[in-house]
Design an enzyme around this catalytic site. Structure first.
Site, PDB file in Angstrom:
ATOM      1  N   ASN A   1      49.834  36.394  56.397  1.00  0.00           N
ATOM      2  CA  ASN A   1      50.509  36.417  55.107  1.00  0.00           C
ATOM      3  C   ASN A   1      50.967  37.821  54.741  1.00  0.00           C
ATOM      4  O   ASN A   1      50.271  38.807  54.996  1.00  0.00           O
ATOM      5  CB  ASN A   1      49.565  35.900  54.022  1.00  0.00           C
ATOM      6  CG  ASN A   1      50.227  35.875  52.664  1.00  0.00           C
ATOM      7  OD1 ASN A   1      51.264  35.229  52.478  1.00  0.00           O
ATOM      8  ND2 ASN A   1      49.654  36.588  51.711  1.00  0.00           N
TER       9      ASN A   1
ATOM     10  N   GLY B   1      52.239  39.311  51.156  1.00  0.00           N
ATOM     11  CA  GLY B   1      52.455  38.971  49.757  1.00  0.00           C
ATOM     12  C   GLY B   1      52.262  40.168  48.848  1.00  0.00           C
ATOM     13  O   GLY B   1      51.572  41.130  49.209  1.00  0.00           O
TER      14      GLY B   1
ATOM     15  N   TYR C   1      50.709  41.500  45.390  1.00  0.00           N
ATOM     16  CA  TYR C   1      49.705  41.231  44.380  1.00  0.00           C
ATOM     17  C   TYR C   1      49.416  42.535  43.646  1.00  0.00           C
ATOM     18  O   TYR C   1      49.369  43.593  44.260  1.00  0.00           O
ATOM     19  CB  TYR C   1      48.414  40.704  45.023  1.00  0.00           C
ATOM     20  CG  TYR C   1      48.685  39.645  46.057  1.00  0.00           C
ATOM     21  CD1 TYR C   1      48.950  38.333  45.693  1.00  0.00           C
ATOM     22  CD2 TYR C   1      48.728  39.970  47.421  1.00  0.00           C
ATOM     23  CE1 TYR C   1      49.236  37.365  46.634  1.00  0.00           C
ATOM     24  CE2 TYR C   1      49.013  39.012  48.377  1.00  0.00           C
ATOM     25  CZ  TYR C   1      49.269  37.715  47.985  1.00  0.00           C
ATOM     26  OH  TYR C   1      49.564  36.765  48.923  1.00  0.00           O
TER      27      TYR C   1
ATOM     28  N   MET D   1      46.521  29.947  43.871  1.00  0.00           N
ATOM     29  CA  MET D   1      47.450  29.169  44.701  1.00  0.00           C
ATOM     30  C   MET D   1      48.221  30.027  45.703  1.00  0.00           C
ATOM     31  O   MET D   1      49.072  29.529  46.425  1.00  0.00           O
ATOM     32  CB  MET D   1      48.417  28.355  43.846  1.00  0.00           C
ATOM     33  CG  MET D   1      49.138  29.116  42.766  1.00  0.00           C
ATOM     34  SD  MET D   1      48.136  29.423  41.289  1.00  0.00           S
ATOM     35  CE  MET D   1      47.650  27.781  40.801  1.00  0.00           C
TER      36      MET D   1
ATOM     37  N   GLU E   1      52.124  42.266  32.454  1.00  0.00           N
ATOM     38  CA  GLU E   1      52.549  41.413  33.562  1.00  0.00           C
ATOM     39  C   GLU E   1      54.020  40.990  33.469  1.00  0.00           C
ATOM     40  O   GLU E   1      54.694  41.230  32.464  1.00  0.00           O
ATOM     41  CB  GLU E   1      51.664  40.153  33.603  1.00  0.00           C
ATOM     42  CG  GLU E   1      50.479  40.276  34.542  1.00  0.00           C
ATOM     43  CD  GLU E   1      50.901  40.253  35.999  1.00  0.00           C
ATOM     44  OE1 GLU E   1      52.102  40.069  36.291  1.00  0.00           O
ATOM     45  OE2 GLU E   1      50.029  40.432  36.858  1.00  0.00           O
TER      46      GLU E   1
END
Length: 478
Positions: A164, A166, A168, A185, A277
């Site tokens: 993976n 990704g 984050y 998820m 965020e």
């Protein structure tokens, strides 16, 4: 359609500069609040905003900080090797076309630029290499928010597709310690769960300062066994360059400015946050995983790449906008060929607008429910608006027209209780749980006989020709 290919951040910054899309800030600035505030301001300039480069930061020696690299549709187009003025919808269309060429095997290269300098163990000090600063005034500390994290499936480590890549958010907790938030998820959360059940740590490599395409792919919701590197090759129309990380053996971007290697320590959690965020809200403090950095490798005078995120639109929205539309479209289209387009630009697809033809009454609602049960939709698609095939989901006036004239709340709202959603959704109660809503804004078809709809008024056949003619006449007046 093809264009230039960029193997590292520096070559792309040079491309942005050549097109007037890189603005160097000559004056000395304060790390806080100037850098984040300037990036915040750039995002308010609209779809033509430039990237920013800071090289005179008070309190730092020779710091180089790039912000807003993906922060406009112009920059996004250049990242794909497209003409700078390619519109957003055309970029999504080209993204879909290139998606069809997946997979493109990567190219393994030796002598990565990040191998110029290194430190291991207790000699690792993130603060001596990276010029950290807070992004929003309520943040609980410094964060890495644009650095792809590489990890492998502990039960199937040789499966390249299950490796993976990704993005984050990671809070800096010490000179060799980070806190990482694995949304349940996301793939890394699944891999960490497997590792912890085996009583193991999860090895990770973190690439800071990268070519533009791998950053896009790291924010793209692929299937679990689809390789981000193979999709990056498809997206850039050229094999993606990777190298082997010296400590973990993970496959990492060849052109990164800085490479961090270490492990997510199994069954260890610490308080992390708050953080402003991409939802436009602070996420609060929560117990999150701990990353121990065991090795740092970096280019001489590395460029620190970060992004500002907060109330949309910001750079984050440009990175994940098209990258969310396309996989949802591909997954829906595979099962429902009637689907015409998917607009999931908003907050990583918490809202998705989908246009589709219909086989029979109720069909549009089924498309909306299916969108919510795709791999990405399980954690995101909270509201799905379904429109007819002649409504462009990227044309918000048309979407609002469909909502105004096609929706009868008595039969066109499907509310699904207690569904999964990402725990960063501020409306979730409790975090990770929300009702979801399908809004059927399509014209009823048999056997659904509700309403009294006449034939829709369409543009006259000659309208497109006149649009071109009038545009040319207006341009000639300038």
């Amino acid at each position: 359609m093809s264009g230039k290919v960029f193997d590292d951040l520096r070559s792309f910054l040079a491309e942005l500069n050549a097109h007037g899309q890189l603005l160097r800030i000559p004056d000395q600035v304060a790390a806080e609040p100037d850098i984040a505030a300037a990036a915040n301001a750039a995002s308010r300039l609209g779809d033509t905003a430039p990237a920013l480069m800071f090289e005179n930061v008070a309190g730092f020696t020779d710091a180089k900080i790039a912000m807003g690299v993906h922060g406009s549709w112009r920059n996004h187009a250049l990242a794909l090797g497209l003409p700078m003025d390619t519109g957003m919808k055309d970029q999504v269309t080209e993204f879909i076309r290139r998606w069809e060429t997946f997979p493109v095997s990567p190219e393994r290269r030796e002598s990565p630029p990040w191998a110029e300098n290194s430190a291991e163990g207790d000699d690792v000090n993130l603060f001596s290499v990276l010029p950290f600063f807070r992004l929003n005034d309520g943040d609980g500390g410094f964060f890495l928010d644009k650095a792809p994290v590489v990890s492998r499936d502990p039960e199937d480590p040789d499966n390249f597709g299950k490796q993976n890549v990704g993005i984050y958010r990671m809070q800096v907790k010490g000179k060799r310690k980070l806190a990482l938030q694995p949304v349940p998820m996301h793939d890394i959360a699944l891999q960490l769960h497997i590792a912890e059940e085996r009583g193991e740590d999860l090895p990770v490599a973190i690439a800071v300062g990268n070519d533009p395409v791998i950053t896009m792919m790291a924010g793209t919701p692929l299937e679990y066994d689809e390789s981000e590197y193979e999709m990056a090759g498809a997206l850039r129309l050229s094999p993606y360059p990777i190298s082997t990380a010296p400590l973990t053996g993970l496959d990492v971007p060849w052109g990164a400015e800085v490479l961090l290697e270490g492990v997510i320590e199994g069954r260890k959690r610490e308080l992390e946050g708050p953080f402003g965020e991409f939802t436009g809200h602070y996420s609060g403090g929560r117990k999150m995983t701990v990353v121990r950095i065991d090795r740092i490798s970096y280019r001489t005078d590395p460029i620190f790449e970060s992004l500002y995120l907060g109330m949309p639109w910001t750079e984050m929205d440009y990175i994940i906008g098209a990258a969310t539309c396309v996989p949802l479209y591909e997954q829906l289209k595979a099962e429902f060929p009637e689907v015409q387009a998917v607009n999931a630009l908003y907050t990583h697809g918490l809202l998705a607008i989908i246009s589709t033809r219909k086989r029979y009454g109720g069909f549009a609602k089924a498309v909306g429910v299916r969108a919510m049960t795709t791999p990405h939709g399980l954690g995101y698609v909270k509201i799905a608006i379904i429109v007819d095939e002649d409504v462009d989901p990227f044309n918000l006036p048309q979407v609002m027209w469909a909502l105004s004239t096609k929706v009868n709340p008595a039969g066109d709202l499907v509310q699904l209780p207690n569904m999964s959603v990402m725990n960063l959704d501020p409306g979730a109660t409790p975090p990770g749980i929300s009702d979801k809503l399908v809004i059927d804004a399509t014209t009823p078809v048999t056997p659904d006989s509700r309403g009294d709809y006449g034939q829709t008024v369409h543009d006259l056949p000659e309208t497109a020709e006149w649009v071109t003619r009038l545009t040319a006449m207006l341009s000639a007046r300038k």
